[in-house]
Design a protein around this motif. Structure first.
Motif, PDB file in Angstrom:
ATOM      1  N   VAL A 264      -4.891 -13.669  -6.512  1.00  0.00           N
ATOM      2  CA  VAL A 264      -3.935 -12.788  -7.158  1.00  0.00           C
ATOM      3  C   VAL A 264      -3.367 -11.831  -6.112  1.00  0.00           C
ATOM      4  CG1 VAL A 264      -3.644 -10.950  -8.870  1.00  0.00           C
ATOM      5  CG2 VAL A 264      -5.064 -12.944  -9.400  1.00  0.00           C
ATOM      6  N   LEU A 265      -2.047 -11.679  -6.106  1.00  0.00           N
ATOM      7  CA  LEU A 265      -1.383 -10.813  -5.140  1.00  0.00           C
ATOM      8  C   LEU A 265      -1.000  -9.462  -5.732  1.00  0.00           C
ATOM      9  CD1 LEU A 265       1.075 -13.366  -3.478  1.00  0.00           C
ATOM     10  CD2 LEU A 265      -1.224 -12.716  -2.718  1.00  0.00           C
ATOM     11  N   ALA A 266      -0.696  -9.449  -7.033  1.00  0.00           N
ATOM     12  CA  ALA A 266      -0.244  -8.219  -7.689  1.00  0.00           C
ATOM     13  C   ALA A 266      -0.366  -8.395  -9.194  1.00  0.00           C
ATOM     14  CB  ALA A 266       1.198  -7.914  -7.305  1.00  0.00           C
ATOM     15  N   CYS A 267      -0.187  -7.292  -9.922  1.00  0.00           N
ATOM     16  CA  CYS A 267      -0.220  -7.327 -11.390  1.00  0.00           C
ATOM     17  C   CYS A 267      -1.528  -7.939 -11.888  1.00  0.00           C
ATOM     18  CB  CYS A 267       0.989  -8.114 -11.903  1.00  0.00           C
ATOM     19  SG  CYS A 267       1.190  -8.195 -13.687  1.00  0.00           S
ATOM     20  N   ALA A 268      -2.640  -7.529 -11.292  1.00  0.00           N
ATOM     21  CA  ALA A 268      -3.936  -8.149 -11.586  1.00  0.00           C
ATOM     22  C   ALA A 268      -4.396  -7.926 -13.018  1.00  0.00           C
ATOM     23  CB  ALA A 268      -4.985  -7.616 -10.613  1.00  0.00           C
ATOM     24  N   SER A 286       7.162  -0.779  -5.538  1.00  0.00           N
ATOM     25  CA  SER A 286       7.219  -0.828  -4.070  1.00  0.00           C
ATOM     26  C   SER A 286       5.869  -1.156  -3.433  1.00  0.00           C
ATOM     27  CB  SER A 286       7.732   0.506  -3.529  1.00  0.00           C
ATOM     28  OG  SER A 286       9.049   0.745  -3.980  1.00  0.00           O
ATOM     29  N   SER A 287       4.799  -0.565  -3.952  1.00  0.00           N
ATOM     30  CA  SER A 287       3.480  -0.807  -3.368  1.00  0.00           C
ATOM     31  C   SER A 287       3.050  -2.260  -3.556  1.00  0.00           C
ATOM     32  CB  SER A 287       2.445   0.132  -3.977  1.00  0.00           C
ATOM     33  OG  SER A 287       2.372  -0.046  -5.386  1.00  0.00           O
ATOM     34  N   ASP A 291       2.358  -5.275  -0.707  1.00  0.00           N
ATOM     35  CA  ASP A 291       1.142  -6.102  -0.657  1.00  0.00           C
ATOM     36  C   ASP A 291       1.492  -7.587  -0.568  1.00  0.00           C
ATOM     37  OD1 ASP A 291      -0.419  -3.834  -0.828  1.00  0.00           O
ATOM     38  OD2 ASP A 291      -0.761  -3.996  -2.990  1.00  0.00           O
ATOM     39  N   ILE A 292       2.514  -8.000  -1.320  1.00  0.00           N
ATOM     40  CA  ILE A 292       2.928  -9.404  -1.292  1.00  0.00           C
ATOM     41  C   ILE A 292       3.484  -9.769   0.076  1.00  0.00           C
ATOM     42  CG2 ILE A 292       4.614 -11.045  -2.222  1.00  0.00           C
ATOM     43  CD1 ILE A 292       4.293  -9.693  -4.937  1.00  0.00           C
ATOM     44  N   GLN A 293       4.302  -8.907   0.636  1.00  0.00           N
ATOM     45  CA  GLN A 293       4.865  -9.168   1.966  1.00  0.00           C
ATOM     46  C   GLN A 293       3.762  -9.312   3.004  1.00  0.00           C
ATOM     47  OE1 GLN A 293       7.451  -5.750   2.291  1.00  0.00           O
ATOM     48  NE2 GLN A 293       9.235  -6.845   1.525  1.00  0.00           N
ATOM     49  N   SER A 294       2.783  -8.438   2.932  1.00  0.00           N
ATOM     50  CA  SER A 294       1.675  -8.493   3.879  1.00  0.00           C
ATOM     51  C   SER A 294       0.864  -9.772   3.714  1.00  0.00           C
ATOM     52  CB  SER A 294       0.774  -7.265   3.689  1.00  0.00           C
ATOM     53  OG  SER A 294      -0.352  -7.327   4.535  1.00  0.00           O
ATOM     54  N   ALA A 295       0.585 -10.132   2.453  1.00  0.00           N
ATOM     55  CA  ALA A 295      -0.217 -11.323   2.190  1.00  0.00           C
ATOM     56  C   ALA A 295       0.485 -12.599   2.658  1.00  0.00           C
ATOM     57  CB  ALA A 295      -0.529 -11.415   0.695  1.00  0.00           C
TER      58      ALA A 295
END
Length: 383
Positions: A264-268, A286-287, A291-295
Motif C-alpha cells: 500500500v502506498l497511500a490511503c491505507a 500533498s504528503s 510518498d508515492i513519488q518516493s516509492a
C-alpha cells in the motif's frame, strides 16, 4: 437536399445494421458503421438526432456528444445557446456544476480570443439580477446569471440557467482551447444555486435514463464522447462494476487504498475520492503524493527516468473492494525525452478529509457511467 438524402441512407443503413448485424452477431452499430466507412459522419451527424425534425418517430432520448481530445489532457464539445443558436465549445466537467460561457460584457483578456455570448442577439434570453462567482483549482470567473435555450447534442433544454462571464482573471482561460465549462456534478455544489444542465435534462424528461456515460480516448486518438441518457454497450463487454456514492456533491466515492501489487502506498485506512473529467491528472493530498513519488523512484518534482517505464508497477486504486489498476504507460507522461509522474499534490479539504481526484489519467483506462437515478458510478475496463 443532398444532406437529407444522405441522412435517409444512413437511417436506412443503421436500421438494417441493427436488425441484421447487431442482433445476430452482437456487433455494435458503431463498429458496423466503421466497417462501411460511415462512422466519422455518423458520430458528427447522428442521423437519429439530425433527422428527428424530418422523422419525429426517430427522435430518441439518448444523445451522444462527440468530444475533441486536446493532447490527452482536456476534452470538450460544442453546445449552442439562444435563438438563433450561438455556438460554444465547453469542457464537460463532472467536478463542477455550473454552465457558463464568456459574454460580450467580459473585459478580461481571456475573453478576447474566445466566442462570447450576446444576449441581445437571442430572442429567448431572460436576464436576472443574480451574480455568479466560481473559483476552480486553476482559473476563476465572475459574471451574472441568465436563462435561455441550451442545446447539447440533440437535446434541447428550455429555460436553462447559465453564467455569462464578465471577468476571467489571470491567463489560464486565455490559453484554454474551450470557451466555457458545463458542470455535470450535483446541484448542492452549484454556485448561486443554479440548476445544472443534466438536472434540467432529467426534470424536463429529455433523457431515457437518469444517467450519462463518458469515454475519453488516449494517445491523441479521436472518438471521445459523453452520452446522455444511455450506455454504449460495446464499451462494457466486461461488465460494469458499480460503486455507491458517499456524497451527492461531486461524484464522490470511498476509496479503500492506493497501492502496487506488493504494498500500500497511500490511503491505507480508506479515503474519499472523486471521478473528475475536468481534471487532467491524478491528484491527492500533498504528503501522500510525495510518498508515492518516493516509492516509485521519482524526484520531488515527479521526474523519473524514461528507461524505467517498462519495469514500473501498476498503481491500483481499490474501490468498493475491487482493484482498478492504472499502468505505468498511463500514469507516466513523456515529452521531449523527459518523463514525469502524472500525480499532483493538491489539498482539497472536505468534512470527510482531503479528497483524491481521479482525473483523465484514470478515466482513460475505464468507461465511466454516472448514474443519478441510483447515486452510483459504474466502471468498465477498456481493452
Amino acid at each position: 437536399m443532398m444532406k437529407l438524402l444522405l441522412l435517409l441512407s444512413l437511417v436506412a443503413l443503421s436500421q438494417c445494421l441493427v436488425s441484421k448485424i447487431y442482433l445476430r452477431k452482437g456487433k455494435s452499430l458503431r463498429k458496423s458503421l466503421k466497417e462501411h466507412g460511415l462512422l466519422e459522419y455518423y458520430l458528427k451527424h447522428n442521423p437519429y438526432n439530425l433527422a428527428s425534425k424530418y422523422f419525429p418517430t426517430l427522435a430518441g432520448r439518448v444523445s451522444s456528444e462527440p468530444l475533441e481530445n486536446y493532447m490527452d489532457m482536456e476534452y470538450f464539445g460544442t453546445i449552442s445557446i439562444g435563438t438563433p443558436a450561438q455556438e460554444f465549445t465547453v469542457l464537460f466537467d463532472t467536478g463542477s456544476s455550473n454552465l457558463w460561457v464568456p459574454s460580450v460584457y467580459c473585459s478580461s483578456e481571456a475573453c478576447t480570443n474566445h466566442k462570447r455570448f450576446n444576449p441581445a442577439d437571442s430572442s429567448t434570453f431572460e436576464s436576472t439580477n443574480d451574480s455568479l462567482s466560481i473559483q476552480y483549482g486553476t482559473g476563476s470567473m465572475t459574471g451574472f446569471l441568465g436563462y435561455d435555450t441550451v442545446t447539447v447534442g440533440s437535446i434541447r433544454i428550455t429555460n436553462q440557467i447559465f453564467g455569462l462571464s464578465e471577468t476571467e482573471p489571470g491567463d489560464f482561460f486565455y490559453y484554454t482551447p474551450f470557451d466555457g465549462i458545463l458542470g455535470l456534478a450535483f446541484p448542492s455544489i452549484a454556485s448561486s444555486g443554479a440548476t445544472p444542465v443534466f438536472d434540467n435534462m432529467m426534470s424536463q424528461d429529455l433523457v431515457s435514463k437518469d444517467l450519462f456515460s463518458v469515454y475519453l480516448s488516449n494517445d491523441d486518438k479521436s472518438g471521445s464522447f459523453v452520452m446522455f441518457g444511455g450506455i454504449d454497450q460495446s464499451y462494457v463487454s466486461g461488465g460494469l462494476t458499480w460503486i455507491p456514492l458517499s456524497a451527492e456533491t461531486y461524484w464522490q466515492i470511498t476509496m479503500d487504498s492506493v497501492s502496487t501489487s506488493e504494498k500500500v502506498l497511500a490511503c491505507a485506512s480508506s479515503c474519499q475520492a472523486i471521478i473528475d473529467t475536468g481534471t487532467s491528472l491524478l491528484a491527492g493530498p500533498s504528503s501522500a503524493i510525495a510518498d508515492i513519488q518516493s516509492a516509485l523512484g521519482a524526484d520531488s518534482n515527479g521526474e523519473i527516468s524514461c528507461d524505467s517505464i517498462s519495469s514500473m508497477p501498476d498503481i491500483i486504486f481499490k474501490l468498493n473492494g475491487k482493484a482498478f489498476p492504472v499502468p505505468a504507460s498511463s500514469y507516466i507522461l513523456e515529452s521531449d525525452g523527459s518523463c514525469i509522474l502524472a500525480f499532483e499534490g493538491m489539498n482539497l479539504p472536505t468534512e470527510s478529509g482531503d479528497l483524491w481526484i481521479l482525473g483523465d489519467i484514470f478515466i482513460h483506462d475505464y468507461y465511466v457511467v454516472f448514474d443519478r437515478a441510483n447515486n452510483r458510478v459504474g466502471l468498465s475496463p477498456l481493452s
